[in-house]
Design an enzyme around this catalytic site. Sequence first.
Site, PDB file in Angstrom:
ATOM      1  N   HIS A 104      41.950  33.395  13.165  1.00  0.00           N
ATOM      2  CA  HIS A 104      40.722  33.305  13.971  1.00  0.00           C
ATOM      3  C   HIS A 104      40.797  34.196  15.219  1.00  0.00           C
ATOM      4  O   HIS A 104      41.276  33.741  16.259  1.00  0.00           O
ATOM      5  CB  HIS A 104      40.534  31.858  14.445  1.00  0.00           C
ATOM      6  CG  HIS A 104      40.057  30.937  13.386  1.00  0.00           C
ATOM      7  ND1 HIS A 104      38.718  30.708  13.152  1.00  0.00           N
ATOM      8  CD2 HIS A 104      40.725  30.172  12.495  1.00  0.00           C
ATOM      9  CE1 HIS A 104      38.584  29.847  12.161  1.00  0.00           C
ATOM     10  NE2 HIS A 104      39.786  29.502  11.734  1.00  0.00           N
ATOM     11  N   CYS A 161      38.192  33.143   8.264  1.00  0.00           N
ATOM     12  CA  CYS A 161      38.567  31.836   7.702  1.00  0.00           C
ATOM     13  C   CYS A 161      37.582  31.431   6.598  1.00  0.00           C
ATOM     14  O   CYS A 161      37.559  32.062   5.560  1.00  0.00           O
ATOM     15  CB  CYS A 161      38.663  30.816   8.834  1.00  0.00           C
ATOM     16  SG  CYS A 161      39.544  29.333   8.352  1.00  0.00           S
ATOM     17  N   GLU A 212      38.518  34.918  17.256  1.00  0.00           N
ATOM     18  CA  GLU A 212      37.725  34.376  18.383  1.00  0.00           C
ATOM     19  C   GLU A 212      38.523  33.342  19.174  1.00  0.00           C
ATOM     20  O   GLU A 212      38.153  32.994  20.286  1.00  0.00           O
ATOM     21  CB  GLU A 212      36.399  33.791  17.867  1.00  0.00           C
ATOM     22  CG  GLU A 212      36.473  32.405  17.225  1.00  0.00           C
ATOM     23  CD  GLU A 212      36.966  32.424  15.780  1.00  0.00           C
ATOM     24  OE1 GLU A 212      37.461  33.464  15.313  1.00  0.00           O
ATOM     25  OE2 GLU A 212      36.862  31.364  15.120  1.00  0.00           O
TER      26      GLU A 212
END
Lengths: 230, 83
Positions: free
Chosen positions: A202, A85, A204
């Site tokens: 993302h 990002c 994560e």
Amino acid sequence: MKIAVLQFGGSNCDYDVQYVLTEVVGVDADLVWYKDELKGYDGVVVPGGFSYGDYLRAGAIAARAPIMNSVRKMADKGLPVVGICNGFQILVESGLLPGALMTNRYPKFRCDRVNLRVDNNTSPFTNSFKKGQVIRIPIAHMEGNYFAQEHTISELNSQERVAFRYVDEQGNATSEANPNGSSENIAGILNEQGNILGMMPHPERASENILGSKDGKKIFDSMVEYISSF
Amino acid sequence: MQYHAEVTIGLKSGMLDPEATTIKKALEHLGFPTDSLEMQKRFVLELDAPSRDAAQSQVDEMCRRLLANPVIHNFDIEIEESG
């Protein structure tokens, strides 16, 4: 093995990435403040956020911080670097990856789960996926519209450096599946050597079942495996 | 010598600027239709340089390395002696 998670003023996914690396993937990961020395690490994650309030352009200020010279040196040695990002925006602004990330075509902050097609499954980040596999990872950005000159796009295509594209559930890169107007639905790209990955989604936030998808964890797992074999 | 520099940075022609498009539409709502609208950024700076050429090349370098993104932007520099 130890991975560095960079922190700039305004990074806000730094702790999430560190948590996933240490608690879910099971590897040592330090938060490294941009003024500190980047030494003794085997890989780098440039996490998301709004570094320096997106002043000037998203990622522009962080990209010029001296710590990015150390990131460049590590990348030159072949160590893996991933920008997520705002981290992707920082990598393109620093010239480590080609192109630019512009305001979404519909100029709104998009926070959503998207389908991605794995177009390159030979990189240190994507080699545990099948080519053409559709995975689900969330996005959260306002400047994710990937742009590059035509010759850069054709180079990315011919060298198989597009890691991920936004697709529908069947894996088709349609304009409806494109959340931000990115050229050719590009969601993530690799450098020429394949050891730098930049992606808007993302991973994560898709690393545990409780979050609805573990597809993102595979990216970190592959990175760790690559470091072990380095 | 002291120089006054003005840098104008805009998107390369033909590039989509959703913010400018939105502003253009808002102007239409106010009764001001326009054929085109571009938004640019302007930096005004004072700097010390041995000559006008040196000032020009310093500001040019600033644009290439930070102020503009050469992938998407054009920039224009105006320099005047000041002070």
